[in-house]
Write a protein that holds these residues in place. Structure first.
Motif, PDB file in Angstrom:
ATOM      1  N   MET A  65       0.811  -1.212   0.000  1.00  0.00           N
ATOM      2  CA  MET A  65       0.000   0.000   0.000  1.00  0.00           C
ATOM      3  C   MET A  65       0.847   1.266   0.000  1.00  0.00           C
ATOM      4  O   MET A  65       0.443   2.272  -0.594  1.00  0.00           O
ATOM      5  CB  MET A  65      -0.977  -0.008   1.171  1.00  0.00           C
ATOM      6  N   PRO A  66       2.028   1.285   0.619  1.00  0.00           N
ATOM      7  CA  PRO A  66       2.873   2.476   0.449  1.00  0.00           C
ATOM      8  C   PRO A  66       3.212   2.737  -1.024  1.00  0.00           C
ATOM      9  O   PRO A  66       3.223   3.891  -1.467  1.00  0.00           O
ATOM     10  CB  PRO A  66       4.114   2.146   1.282  1.00  0.00           C
ATOM     11  N   LEU A  67       3.458   1.684  -1.801  1.00  0.00           N
ATOM     12  CA  LEU A  67       3.687   1.870  -3.237  1.00  0.00           C
ATOM     13  C   LEU A  67       2.430   2.372  -3.931  1.00  0.00           C
ATOM     14  O   LEU A  67       2.481   3.219  -4.822  1.00  0.00           O
ATOM     15  CB  LEU A  67       4.150   0.558  -3.876  1.00  0.00           C
ATOM     16  N   VAL A 126     -16.741  -2.012   5.205  1.00  0.00           N
ATOM     17  CA  VAL A 126     -15.467  -2.727   5.033  1.00  0.00           C
ATOM     18  C   VAL A 126     -14.457  -1.832   4.316  1.00  0.00           C
ATOM     19  O   VAL A 126     -13.286  -1.738   4.709  1.00  0.00           O
ATOM     20  CB  VAL A 126     -15.676  -4.039   4.259  1.00  0.00           C
ATOM     21  N   TYR A 127     -14.907  -1.165   3.260  1.00  0.00           N
ATOM     22  CA  TYR A 127     -14.013  -0.319   2.468  1.00  0.00           C
ATOM     23  C   TYR A 127     -13.444   0.811   3.309  1.00  0.00           C
ATOM     24  O   TYR A 127     -12.234   1.055   3.301  1.00  0.00           O
ATOM     25  CB  TYR A 127     -14.790   0.239   1.276  1.00  0.00           C
ATOM     26  N   HIS A 128     -14.291   1.503   4.046  1.00  0.00           N
ATOM     27  CA  HIS A 128     -13.823   2.617   4.864  1.00  0.00           C
ATOM     28  C   HIS A 128     -12.913   2.147   5.999  1.00  0.00           C
ATOM     29  O   HIS A 128     -11.960   2.838   6.367  1.00  0.00           O
ATOM     30  CB  HIS A 128     -15.006   3.391   5.427  1.00  0.00           C
ATOM     31  N   THR A 129     -13.202   0.965   6.546  1.00  0.00           N
ATOM     32  CA  THR A 129     -12.406   0.460   7.660  1.00  0.00           C
ATOM     33  C   THR A 129     -11.012   0.029   7.214  1.00  0.00           C
ATOM     34  O   THR A 129     -10.008   0.354   7.859  1.00  0.00           O
ATOM     35  CB  THR A 129     -13.114  -0.725   8.339  1.00  0.00           C
ATOM     36  N   MET A 130     -10.944  -0.680   6.090  1.00  0.00           N
ATOM     37  CA  MET A 130      -9.665  -1.250   5.667  1.00  0.00           C
ATOM     38  C   MET A 130      -8.918  -0.358   4.684  1.00  0.00           C
ATOM     39  O   MET A 130      -7.684  -0.349   4.669  1.00  0.00           O
ATOM     40  CB  MET A 130      -9.887  -2.636   5.062  1.00  0.00           C
ATOM     41  N   HIS A 136      -7.054   8.083  -1.087  1.00  0.00           N
ATOM     42  CA  HIS A 136      -6.949   8.625   0.269  1.00  0.00           C
ATOM     43  C   HIS A 136      -7.084   7.448   1.224  1.00  0.00           C
ATOM     44  O   HIS A 136      -8.139   7.189   1.798  1.00  0.00           O
ATOM     45  CB  HIS A 136      -8.041   9.676   0.508  1.00  0.00           C
ATOM     46  N   VAL A 137      -5.988   6.698   1.368  1.00  0.00           N
ATOM     47  CA  VAL A 137      -5.998   5.444   2.110  1.00  0.00           C
ATOM     48  C   VAL A 137      -5.554   5.712   3.542  1.00  0.00           C
ATOM     49  O   VAL A 137      -4.375   5.985   3.799  1.00  0.00           O
ATOM     50  CB  VAL A 137      -5.076   4.404   1.437  1.00  0.00           C
ATOM     51  N   ILE A 138      -6.502   5.606   4.456  1.00  0.00           N
ATOM     52  CA  ILE A 138      -6.207   5.869   5.869  1.00  0.00           C
ATOM     53  C   ILE A 138      -6.699   4.720   6.751  1.00  0.00           C
ATOM     54  O   ILE A 138      -6.721   4.822   7.966  1.00  0.00           O
ATOM     55  CB  ILE A 138      -6.854   7.195   6.330  1.00  0.00           C
ATOM     56  N   LYS A 177      -3.260   0.550   5.309  1.00  0.00           N
ATOM     57  CA  LYS A 177      -2.382   1.601   4.773  1.00  0.00           C
ATOM     58  C   LYS A 177      -0.903   1.243   4.826  1.00  0.00           C
ATOM     59  O   LYS A 177      -0.107   1.760   4.044  1.00  0.00           O
ATOM     60  CB  LYS A 177      -2.634   2.929   5.485  1.00  0.00           C
ATOM     61  N   ASP A 178      -0.503   0.348   5.718  1.00  0.00           N
ATOM     62  CA  ASP A 178       0.903  -0.050   5.816  1.00  0.00           C
ATOM     63  C   ASP A 178       1.141  -1.470   5.298  1.00  0.00           C
ATOM     64  O   ASP A 178       2.254  -1.997   5.430  1.00  0.00           O
ATOM     65  CB  ASP A 178       1.376   0.054   7.267  1.00  0.00           C
ATOM     66  N   TRP A 179       0.121  -2.081   4.707  1.00  0.00           N
ATOM     67  CA  TRP A 179       0.226  -3.478   4.261  1.00  0.00           C
ATOM     68  C   TRP A 179       1.280  -3.627   3.169  1.00  0.00           C
ATOM     69  O   TRP A 179       1.392  -2.790   2.268  1.00  0.00           O
ATOM     70  CB  TRP A 179      -1.122  -3.952   3.729  1.00  0.00           C
ATOM     71  N   SER A 180       2.059  -4.721   3.240  1.00  0.00           N
ATOM     72  CA  SER A 180       3.019  -5.038   2.192  1.00  0.00           C
ATOM     73  C   SER A 180       3.279  -6.537   2.175  1.00  0.00           C
ATOM     74  O   SER A 180       3.346  -7.180   3.225  1.00  0.00           O
ATOM     75  CB  SER A 180       4.350  -4.307   2.406  1.00  0.00           C
TER      76      SER A 180
END
Length: 311
Positions: free
Chosen positions: A151-153, A222-226, A233-235, A239-242
């Protein structure tokens, strides 16, 4: 992009629900139900939709992959579409592990857990890689469509594409994100400019795509939570998944596809190709995030040939 006549979406040959953690996961099968038998000449294909929380409808063009006699399985992941909705669930409930377990529950219920192909689109490709790393049993191949390896990418690519939007659109997006008013009609209109460029360039969107967006609007839990309020605008919790550092552990033939105008720019999917030992890629020249909708004949040809090669 002006849409051509879309291929007809066949009626399902079977639908049903699978009990899962006290709830119900809905599924549909396209093609001859006998193609789910363990001795079928072609392994069934299971499709993982995106989001998270965007129902399967927008991927229904992939039913064309049943045209050569293969069974194609779609299902709505828990929390969206025709599966059980849980709008009041604890955010800690919505985890990658939940959806890995759900996939295995579905394929075991259908009796195909010992032999099937797995295809994931967007979030579905992220989930597909996690499924393989958790347990590769029975999976003949993996197709990763329009998905990031981290997700950082993804956020880096989104920032690049966002910077190319008209200045007034960028200003509108930023103003509402800073004010916490991303549910406003003005934000939605600005967001649509990005979507028309980088999510689906067939405008107006086909009915099955519109149906998925409509159900997301009706229940974005689900979308807003994950993920967060929009594609860029991923919050949320992802957001840190890799998966980048774990990719060498995927040991099945893998096809990675994307569109030339995709929000999933090459930098987000190249780690799959570089780090999975048996991986190849294809870019659809006229597509953005939904080549299966934007170039359906080419998508069916490229993915179908890959599946047949690995039956």
């Amino acid at each position: 992009m002006t849409p051509s006549a879309p291929p007809a979406i066949p009626a399902p040959s079977r639908t049903g629900t699978v009990p899962f953690r006290g709830h119900e996961t809905w599924f549909r099968v396209t093609g001859d139900p006998d193609a789910l038998r363990p001795d079928a000449s072609q392994a069934p294909l299971v499709v993982l939709h995106g989001g998270p929380g965007v129902a399967h409808d927008y991927t229904l063009a992939m039913t064309a992959l049943a045209g050569d006699g293969r069974a194609v399985v779609h299902y709505d992941q828990l929390g969206c579409g025709r599966s059980t909705h849980l709008p009041d669930a604890d955010p800690d409930f919505w985890t990658v592990d939940l959806f890995v377990e759900e996939l295995r529950t579905v394929v075991d219920h259908l009796g195909i857990g010992d032999r099937f192909h797995l295809l994931g689109q967007s979030w579905g490709g992220m989930l597909g890689s996690e499924v393989l790393l958790a347990d590769p049993h029975g999976i003949a191949s993996l197709s990763i469509c329009d998905s990031p390896a981290s997700m950082p990418l993804w956020l880096e690519a989104a920032g690049t594409l966002r910077s190319r939007l008209p200045e007034e659109v960028q200003a509108t997006l930023l103003r509402h994100e800073e004010a916490g008013t991303t549910d406003s009609a003005e934000y939605a209109a600005a967001m649509q400019v990005f979507y028309d460029r980088h999510v689906c360039r067939v405008v107006p969107n086909p009915p099955e795509v519109t149906a998925s967006f409509a159900q997301l609007e009706a229940d974005p839990t689900v979308y807003h939570t994950m993920n967060g309020p929009s594609e860029f605008h991923v919050i949320g919790s992802l957001k840190d998944w890799s998966v980048v550092d774990r990719l060498p552990g995927i040991a099945v033939p893998t096809l990675v596809v994307s569109g030339a105008h995709d929000e999933a720019m090459p930098l987000v999917w190249e780690p799959f190709v570089q780090r999975i030992p048996d991986a190849r890629s294809h870019v659809f020249a006229e597509s953005s995030h939904m080549p299966h909708v934007e170039e359906p004949e080419w998508f069916t040809a490229i993915v179908g040939a890959f599946l047949r090669e690995n039956d």
